[in-house]
Design an enzyme around this catalytic site. Structure first.
Site, PDB file in Angstrom:
ATOM      1  CG  HIS A  78      -3.067   4.614  16.128  1.00 35.71           C
ATOM      2  ND1 HIS A  78      -2.755   2.960  15.728  1.00 35.71           N
ATOM      3  CD2 HIS A  78      -3.340   4.342  14.943  1.00 35.71           C
ATOM      4  CE1 HIS A  78      -3.854   2.621  14.912  1.00 35.71           C
ATOM      5  NE2 HIS A  78      -3.627   3.523  14.375  1.00 35.71           N
ATOM      6  CD  GLU A  80      -3.103   1.885  11.109  1.00 38.06           C
ATOM      7  OE1 GLU A  80      -2.571   0.865   9.858  1.00 38.06           O
ATOM      8  OE2 GLU A  80      -3.770   2.496  11.307  1.00 38.06           O
TER       9      GLU A  80
HETATM   10 FE   FE2 Z   1      -5.390   4.188  12.258  1.00 41.10          FE
HETATM   11 FE   FE2 Z   2      -4.180   7.117  10.742  1.00 46.11          FE
END
Ligand code: FE2
Ligand code: FE2
Length: 242
Positions: A78, A80
């Site tokens: 991911h 982020e």
């Molecule tokens: Fe996230």
């Molecule tokens: Fe997260």
């Protein structure tokens, strides 16, 4: 700072954020953790990193096990920054490592944040042999961004679930049976409500994609991981997402 042994050759090398009190606009009165894991196989593999201010802790924990230069793969489940924020600092120590990311959104997101690096984009069902173990990748879009995926190791029956099944809960322990289960379930519910509730349909799709997997451990990206209450958290996600 030492790594925490999860099982033979799999270690938690993340960071605990005791003082975090706000995440994506929701109050996190009990802090959180950014969980990263190191697999010591023929090809040393790091699963996710930590928020950038904690890069030193990640590097220290990895270095307590091996020279970070030996890392061959970094799986970025991911983009982020609470999971990818230390990527450049790690890559500076292992310049030959390949970063595994989802196509197309992971690749797009990482390139936008960190520029051109040695990325390898993967799709649903792709696998990667790291020696004695295999990693397979399951896209989980919108859990909780379009790029999100989880990583499964069939030989270990371990699911590296990133944002799914986590909680914002700082703790010196790593597993559900080492903590107050009512507190963990409360924080898991609060996390679902604040981060994932809009994406019930996508959570249903993710649960379907994971249904065929034999899972002994869910190693989360935040908070406590699951080994004694896997059925409970899966059936709660089933309930919450419907
Ligand atoms: Fe996230
Ligand atoms: Fe997260």
């Amino acid at each position: 700072m030492d790594a925490v042994r999860i099982r033979d050759d799999i270690y938690w090398v993340g960071a605990i954020d005791w003082s975090m009190r706000n995440f994506h606009g929701y109050e996190t009165g009990r802090g959180s953790s950014y969980n990263a894991y190191l697999i010591l196989d023929e090809h040393v593999t790091l699963i996710d990193t930590v928020k950038e201010p904690f890069a030193g802790e990640l590097i220290e924990r990895i270095s307590s096990l091996i020279d970070p230069e030996k890392i061959d793969y970094i799986v970025s489940n991911h983009v982020e920054p609470d999971h990818s924020g230390s990527l450049l600092k790690i890559l500076a120590l292992c310049p030959n490592a390949t970063v595994i990311t989802s196509l197309p959104n992971g690749l797009k997101g990482l390139t936008a944040r960190y520029g051109e690096q040695a990325y390898k984009g993967i799709k649903a069902g792709d696998t990667l042999s790291i020696g004695h173990r295999t990693l397979s990748f399951v896209p989980t879009p919108m859990l909780h961004w379009p790029d999100s995926m989880v990583t499964y190791c069939p030989e270990e029956k371990v699911l590296f679930s990133n944002d799914a099944f986590g909680q914002h809960l700082a703790s010196g322990q790593r597993f559900d049976d080492e903590n107050d289960i009512d507190l963990i379930l409360f924080e898991a519910k609060k996390y679902y409500a604040n981060i994932l509730m809009l994406y019930g349909r996508q959570a249903q799709a993710a649960l379907k994609a994971l249904a065929g997997l034999d899972i002994e451990l869910i190693l989360t990206g935040h908070g406590i991981s699951w080994r004694s209450h896997i059925k409970d958290i899966l059936s709660l996600y089933q309930k919450w997402s419907t």
